[in-house]
Design an enzyme around this catalytic site. Sequence first.
Site, PDB file in Angstrom:
ATOM      1  N   GLY A  43      49.584  15.283  -6.003  1.00 41.61           N
ATOM      2  CA  GLY A  43      49.053  13.942  -5.754  1.00 41.61           C
ATOM      3  C   GLY A  43      50.023  13.429  -4.298  1.00 41.61           C
TER       4      GLY A  43
ATOM      5  CG  ASN B 230      54.428   4.568  -9.042  1.00 36.40           C
ATOM      6  OD1 ASN B 230      53.969   3.650  -8.232  1.00 36.40           O
ATOM      7  ND2 ASN B 230      55.654   4.849  -8.832  1.00 36.40           N
TER       8      ASN B 230
ATOM      9  CG  HIS C  32      52.723  16.260 -12.547  1.00 36.39           C
ATOM     10  ND1 HIS C  32      53.797  15.615 -12.969  1.00 36.39           N
ATOM     11  CD2 HIS C  32      52.243  15.997 -11.428  1.00 36.39           C
ATOM     12  CE1 HIS C  32      54.138  14.908 -11.826  1.00 36.39           C
ATOM     13  NE2 HIS C  32      53.310  15.190 -10.704  1.00 36.39           N
TER      14      HIS C  32
ATOM     15  CB  CYS D  71      59.189  10.108  -6.366  1.00 35.08           C
ATOM     16  SG  CYS D  71      58.059  10.947  -7.104  1.00 35.08           S
TER      17      CYS D  71
HETATM   18  N1  PLP Z   1      51.147   8.467  -6.328  1.00 40.02           N
HETATM   19  C1  PLP Z   1      51.663   7.980  -7.534  1.00 40.02           C
HETATM   20  C2  PLP Z   1      51.123   6.420  -7.564  1.00 40.02           C
HETATM   21  C3  PLP Z   1      52.518   8.432  -8.190  1.00 40.02           C
HETATM   22  O1  PLP Z   1      53.029   7.869  -9.298  1.00 40.02           O
HETATM   23  C4  PLP Z   1      52.979   9.857  -7.931  1.00 40.02           C
HETATM   24  C5  PLP Z   1      53.967  10.514  -8.888  1.00 40.02           C
HETATM   25  O2  PLP Z   1      54.863   9.704  -9.573  1.00 40.02           O
HETATM   26  C6  PLP Z   1      52.433  10.587  -6.867  1.00 40.02           C
HETATM   27  C7  PLP Z   1      51.596   9.572  -6.027  1.00 40.02           C
HETATM   28  C8  PLP Z   1      52.858  11.728  -6.443  1.00 40.02           C
HETATM   29  O3  PLP Z   1      52.105  12.741  -7.185  1.00 40.02           O
HETATM   30  P1  PLP Z   1      52.599  14.182  -7.338  1.00 40.02           P
HETATM   31  O4  PLP Z   1      54.011  14.221  -8.398  1.00 40.02           O
HETATM   32  O5  PLP Z   1      51.598  15.014  -7.821  1.00 40.02           O
HETATM   33  O6  PLP Z   1      52.858  14.789  -5.919  1.00 40.02           O
END
Ligand code: PLP
Length: 393
Positions: free
Chosen positions: A69, A149, A201, A332
């Site tokens: 993502g 998120n 994922h 993250c």
């Molecule tokens: N955008 C949102 C809203 C997310 O919740 C996340 C991951 O937590 C991402 C982007 C990033 O995705 P990825 O973990 O596949 O890089």
Amino acid sequence: MIYLDNSATTKPSAAVIEAMTRTLQEDYGNPSSLYKLGLSAEKLLKASRVSVAKSLGASSEEIFFTSCGTESDNTAIKAVWESRNKQGKRVITTQVEHPAVLNCCKWLQSKGADVVFLPVDRRGLISLEALEQALTDDTILVSIMHVNNESGAIMPIAEISALLKKKGSKAVFHSDGVQSWGKLPLDMKALGVDLYSVSGHKVHGPKGVGALYVKKGLHLPAFMHGGGQELNFRSGTENMPGIAGIGAAAEAIISSLPQKAKAMEAAKLHLKERLMADIDNIRFNGPDADGPGACRDAAPSVMNVSFIGCRGEVLLHTLDTAGICVSTGSACSSKVKGSHVLSAMGLKPEEIEGAVRFSFSDENTPEEMDYVVDTLKAAVESQRRLRAAFKKR
Ligand code: PLP
């Protein structure tokens, strides 16, 4: 184990594991090779693209595979900036984006972009009036996430694209759909977006694969240069096990999204009801604060609750000892102090400190939620008692 951190990542489904294993053991050809093994891999690549497209209400030429993502977000934002920064410098986003968008936009600032980070209200939503005010003739990009998120707030994506259209804006509209794919019914045309990011994922697919929807007719410069894969947009030999996995995950979304969303919501609402009944001095954050039951603008997959007088992190570890996985925010940024999302929503420091995010999959059951509440109630009471005793000393 009771897994309630599905916004961080999900357990790969049996169908995903099977599709990936087959690709590793049998269908291991390079899709660019011209003999049978290569052609078979190419067929699989096409099939996965069709599945992802169908799950998004898009056509397969509009889907480009990426590594996650984060890459989809980076590609979308940087490619728009690179191709249009002579036409204008303004980029509009929000204060509550995932770091993949937020930090990309901050990087654009160092390149001369005039970035507006729109505020959100107590429910975690932007106002269309604020967006309209920020929208100038030189706005080249609007990037607003679909489902947040941390708060589970659903941003009004279709209304935003309607507003851009009404104002005759030339801005490209990107939305980070990482937390909405597999949770809400999606149709790219109805949403009116130009670019939409998803990740494998978060939907019981594998890590290390994502996709970017690019509306037909929107031409963007290549992100990776090389052998010309992904229609020259993103070179590099395709991650075939990952792509087979995300394809299988997309198939499950196509066949059973309504049932999956209903199961997630049933677990979430049972947890909400029991928390309201059993634990005092708590606060639901985001649209779930509106009252009991399902709330408007709240995703079925996320619920954020502040346990006043507690530290969310301590609750997380107590629950972990009891076999329950939750988080205090985005995975993250879990090592970074405080939540930029909850701060932007105007929560008080003690509400942020006591916040726990529960995020659901269709595998969670109401019975599991009973165990979670019983464990939480004891943990909250014990922590409050300890803190009160400590304060008295
Ligand atoms: N955008 C949102 C809203 C997310 O919740 C996340 C991951 O937590 C991402 C982007 C990033 O995705 P990825 O973990 O596949 O890089």
